[in-house]
Design an enzyme around this catalytic site. Structure first.
Site, mmCIF file in Angstrom:
data_model
loop_
_atom_site.group_PDB
_atom_site.id
_atom_site.type_symbol
_atom_site.label_atom_id
_atom_site.label_comp_id
_atom_site.label_asym_id
_atom_site.label_seq_id
_atom_site.Cartn_x
_atom_site.Cartn_y
_atom_site.Cartn_z
ATOM 1 N N ALA A 71 69.315 38.624 -69.153
ATOM 2 C CA ALA A 71 69.496 38.857 -67.720
ATOM 3 C C ALA A 71 70.980 38.974 -67.423
ATOM 4 O O ALA A 71 71.837 38.568 -68.220
ATOM 5 C CB ALA A 71 68.904 37.723 -66.905
ATOM 6 N N ALA A 73 73.354 37.124 -65.500
ATOM 7 C CA ALA A 73 73.342 35.771 -64.947
ATOM 8 C C ALA A 73 74.355 35.638 -63.819
ATOM 9 O O ALA A 73 75.118 36.566 -63.521
ATOM 10 C CB ALA A 73 73.631 34.761 -66.052
ATOM 11 N N SER A 115 64.111 31.969 -62.218
ATOM 12 C CA SER A 115 65.057 30.944 -61.761
ATOM 13 C C SER A 115 64.480 30.209 -60.562
ATOM 14 O O SER A 115 63.789 30.802 -59.727
ATOM 15 C CB SER A 115 66.392 31.586 -61.371
ATOM 16 O OG SER A 115 67.228 30.658 -60.692
ATOM 17 N N TYR A 141 71.582 36.958 -57.235
ATOM 18 C CA TYR A 141 70.876 36.620 -58.471
ATOM 19 C C TYR A 141 69.434 36.198 -58.170
ATOM 20 O O TYR A 141 68.472 36.693 -58.781
ATOM 21 C CB TYR A 141 71.625 35.507 -59.198
ATOM 22 C CG TYR A 141 70.938 34.986 -60.444
ATOM 23 C CD1 TYR A 141 70.860 35.763 -61.595
ATOM 24 C CD2 TYR A 141 70.381 33.710 -60.476
ATOM 25 C CE1 TYR A 141 70.235 35.287 -62.737
ATOM 26 C CE2 TYR A 141 69.763 33.224 -61.606
ATOM 27 C CZ TYR A 141 69.690 34.018 -62.739
ATOM 28 O OH TYR A 141 69.066 33.534 -63.869
ATOM 29 N N LYS A 145 65.829 38.120 -59.185
ATOM 30 C CA LYS A 145 64.766 37.479 -59.958
ATOM 31 C C LYS A 145 63.437 37.540 -59.203
ATOM 32 O O LYS A 145 62.372 37.775 -59.803
ATOM 33 C CB LYS A 145 65.146 36.026 -60.272
ATOM 34 C CG LYS A 145 66.228 35.874 -61.334
ATOM 35 C CD LYS A 145 65.720 36.284 -62.708
ATOM 36 C CE LYS A 145 66.672 35.877 -63.816
ATOM 37 N NZ LYS A 145 66.152 36.221 -65.160
#
Length: 317
Positions: A71, A73, A115, A141, A145
């Site tokens: 990913a 991050a 996450s 982020y 996700k």
């Protein structure tokens, strides 16, 4: 024997998971990474880019399960003009490109490491996130996700690909980086910290506990098309965490009891409110679904997990 493709093998979670899977000898492991020199116990990774158009078919041949840890991050010093667009390009479009090809190649199960940021950034004290709570991501982020999760679930309904989603909170262990590593360094230096009177509760997950949950989800039939929250099953205040780190490293904790309200005010005036919220606020997760549905229990205690932060990955395999 199941054949597993593991993406992101050079990452914090991917590397540890690869070591554990290889050592177990229960599955046949194939790994991918952006850097083809990131060998794991002599296992050469398949060079891959997490982009919307990358061709994964060679890596997916005869594959039963994909474990997707790769990913974009969280980046502390963002350099791109439009961070959300870049997160979407990698974490959403890149992930769905891989998943579509996995479905076309006959892969049975796709395990996506998401996450807890999908749920949100904070919880009221004593009211942990539940797996069925309405998602409320706040940063780029977390949004990426959540959008990837939605795309994967839609693909699962269209193709029959089994999708398993795991949402971990902060992951710690040997080789940890970021804010957790910074706290460790402060404690190791013996510096006094004004965090001795923080009564929040935060859920963490030790690296080996997260790896154990992922491995359970590779084979367990009840994991299909489910979402799980990961955690150690033991929540800590920031003060307790720092004392635990100090004990693990063999130092006395030097924590000064300053009220959280004063720390938050000072941080706000200094433009550090987001950092203070992470240190002073609560973020708890309920892992009962993984326990009840999969019979999974975190195998490593918080105390042991903190000790493992100070040994190399190779020593803890």
């Amino acid at each position: 024997m199941l054949h597993v493709l593991l993406t992101g093998v050079s990452g914090f979670v991917g590397r540890r998971l690869a070591h554990t899977l290889i050592e177990s000898r229960k599955v046949q492991v194939r790994v991918s990474a952006r850097n083809s020199n990131s060998s794991i116990e002599g296992l050469a990774p398949f060079h891959a880019e997490l982009t919307p158009s990358f061709d994964w078919m060679l890596a997916l041949q005869n594959c039963d399960v994909v474990v997707h840890t790769a990913a974009r991050a969280h980046i502390m010093k963002e350099e791109v003009v439009d961070p959300l667009a870049e997160y979407r390009r990698v974490n959403v479009e890149g992930t769905l490109n891989l998943a579509r090809q996995a479905a076309a190649a006959g892969v049975k199960r796709f395990i996506f490491i998401s996450s807890i940021k999908v749920n949100g950034e904070q919880t009221p004290l004593g009211k942990p996130f539940l797996v069925d709570d309405a998602p409320a991501p706040e940063d780029a982020y977390g949004i990426s996700k959540w959008e990837a999760e939605q795309g994967l679930q839609k693909l699962a309904m269209e193709t029959g690909l089994e999708v398993v989603i795991i949402r971990p909170p902060l992951v710690y262990g040997p080789g940890v980086k970021g804010n957790f590593a910074s706290l460790i360094q402060l404690v190791k230096k013996g510096l006094p910290l004004p965090l001795g009177a923080i009564h929040n509760r935060r859920s963490l997950v030790g690296l080996d506990n997260l790896v154990g949950l992922i491995i359970t989800c590779i084979e367990h039939p009840a994991a299909a098309n489910q979402v799980f929250l990961a955690g150690d099953g033991q929540d800590l205040s920031t003060s307790e965490l720092l004392r635990g780190v100090a004990k693990a490293v063999g130092r006395s904790s030097r924590l000064i009891p300053v009220p959280a309200s004063i720390l938050m005010l000072a941080a706000t005036l200094l433009g550090k409110k987001p950092m203070a919220q992470r240190l002073l606020g609560s973020l708890q997760v309920d892992i009962s679904k993984a326990r009840d549905l999969l019979g999974w229990e975190p195998p490593v205690s918080v105390e042991e997990g903190l000790k493992r932060c100070f040994v190399s990955n190779d020593e803890t395999v």
